[in-house]
Enzyme design. Sequence first.
Site, short mmCIF file in Angstrom:
data_model
loop_
_atom_site.label_atom_id
_atom_site.label_comp_id
_atom_site.label_asym_id
_atom_site.label_seq_id
_atom_site.Cartn_x
_atom_site.Cartn_y
_atom_site.Cartn_z
N LYS A 50 -4.09 1.53 16.11
CA LYS A 50 -4.88 2.22 15.09
C LYS A 50 -5.96 3.10 15.70
CE LYS A 50 -2.78 0.84 11.37
NZ LYS A 50 -1.96 1.82 10.60
N ASP A 107 11.89 2.56 3.95
CA ASP A 107 11.77 1.14 4.23
C ASP A 107 12.96 0.75 5.10
OD1 ASP A 107 9.98 -1.25 2.92
OD2 ASP A 107 11.96 -2.00 3.50
N TYR A 136 -2.57 -4.17 17.48
CA TYR A 136 -2.88 -3.41 16.26
C TYR A 136 -4.12 -2.53 16.47
CZ TYR A 136 -3.70 -2.78 11.21
OH TYR A 136 -3.88 -2.27 9.94
N SER A 179 -7.23 1.92 10.43
CA SER A 179 -7.67 0.58 10.02
C SER A 179 -9.08 0.33 10.54
CB SER A 179 -6.74 -0.48 10.60
OG SER A 179 -7.30 -1.77 10.46
N LEU A 182 0.82 -1.21 0.00
CA LEU A 182 0.00 0.00 0.00
C LEU A 182 0.86 1.26 0.00
CD1 LEU A 182 -2.78 -1.00 2.58
CD2 LEU A 182 -3.04 -0.79 0.12
#
Length: 312
Positions: free
Chosen positions: A159, A36, A155, A142, A17
């Site tokens: 988020k 990265d 997670y 998310s 993404l």
Amino acid sequence: MSLNGKVAIVTGSGQGLGLAYARELARQGAAVIINDVNPDTAAQAVAIINADGGRAASVVAPVGTAEAARALVAGAVENFGGLDILVTNAGILRDKSLLKMTDEDFDLVINVHLKGTFTCVREAFAHFKQNAIPGRIITIGSPTGQRGNFGQTNYAAAKAGIVGMVRTWALEMKKSGVTVNSVIPVAATAMTKTVPYFQKAIEADEMGRSMPSFFRHDLGFGTAQDVAGLIAFLASDQAAGITGQAIGAGGDRLQVWSHPTAATTEYREGGWSYQALQDNALRLFGHEALQSYGEDLLPLPEELRPEPAQAQ
């Protein structure tokens, strides 16, 4: 809507993404800093954008620390003379149910997603404010952060926390003309490839066909490119009046998520004692008053069900 002359950082943009977001920003004219942890992956992403006719450079760093955030902003300034746009996409997964999740599993995910968003936004906003730049900050949320999901304590916390920070930052950044929003993507990723429910959608995408309408329309599930347009739009001058929002994008669907708000309100003179709550429990906390949690995926049409050998 042109981003000509703008400079963007996209964290976690070596692939997936993040790379789709970076390519779209470059396609609209922005110079892009690729980020990265793998130098080869970052170099390949830069080469892809250059081959597209765009401009890109890389900063190899694990997002999370203040040092990494400073390196990213410095990289934008050194390579392209400034910074106008920040997209905080970097993230990792360590999915386990609560009793199996270790402290390390929790801390790693929180450090990259939540602290990484915090440190990068803090550094970018400092640059915007010091240089009177009406910057654009786009964080990545998310559906798990909005609704919860089994096995994703870390997670979900990260988020949900990102959206909470966005609403706070929108207040703090308003006078500076800086906008900050959270995008909630629903798109094919390396993770969804392993989920039988999405098998037919992934197969269609990999074969260059459009995903079935059930996925694109009914579920709002699509490709990375379906989300990338929203990222570029929020980075544009036309989006100057949009801030403090959580906006979902996937397939054919776009959603503006509401702020949490009271579903029911009850008053009792003198307050709610233990006995008063017991006496009124059914009325106050009956089935219709309680709110749902988690995501309930629609039943798959028969023709879109996974092959028996791959079903779980």
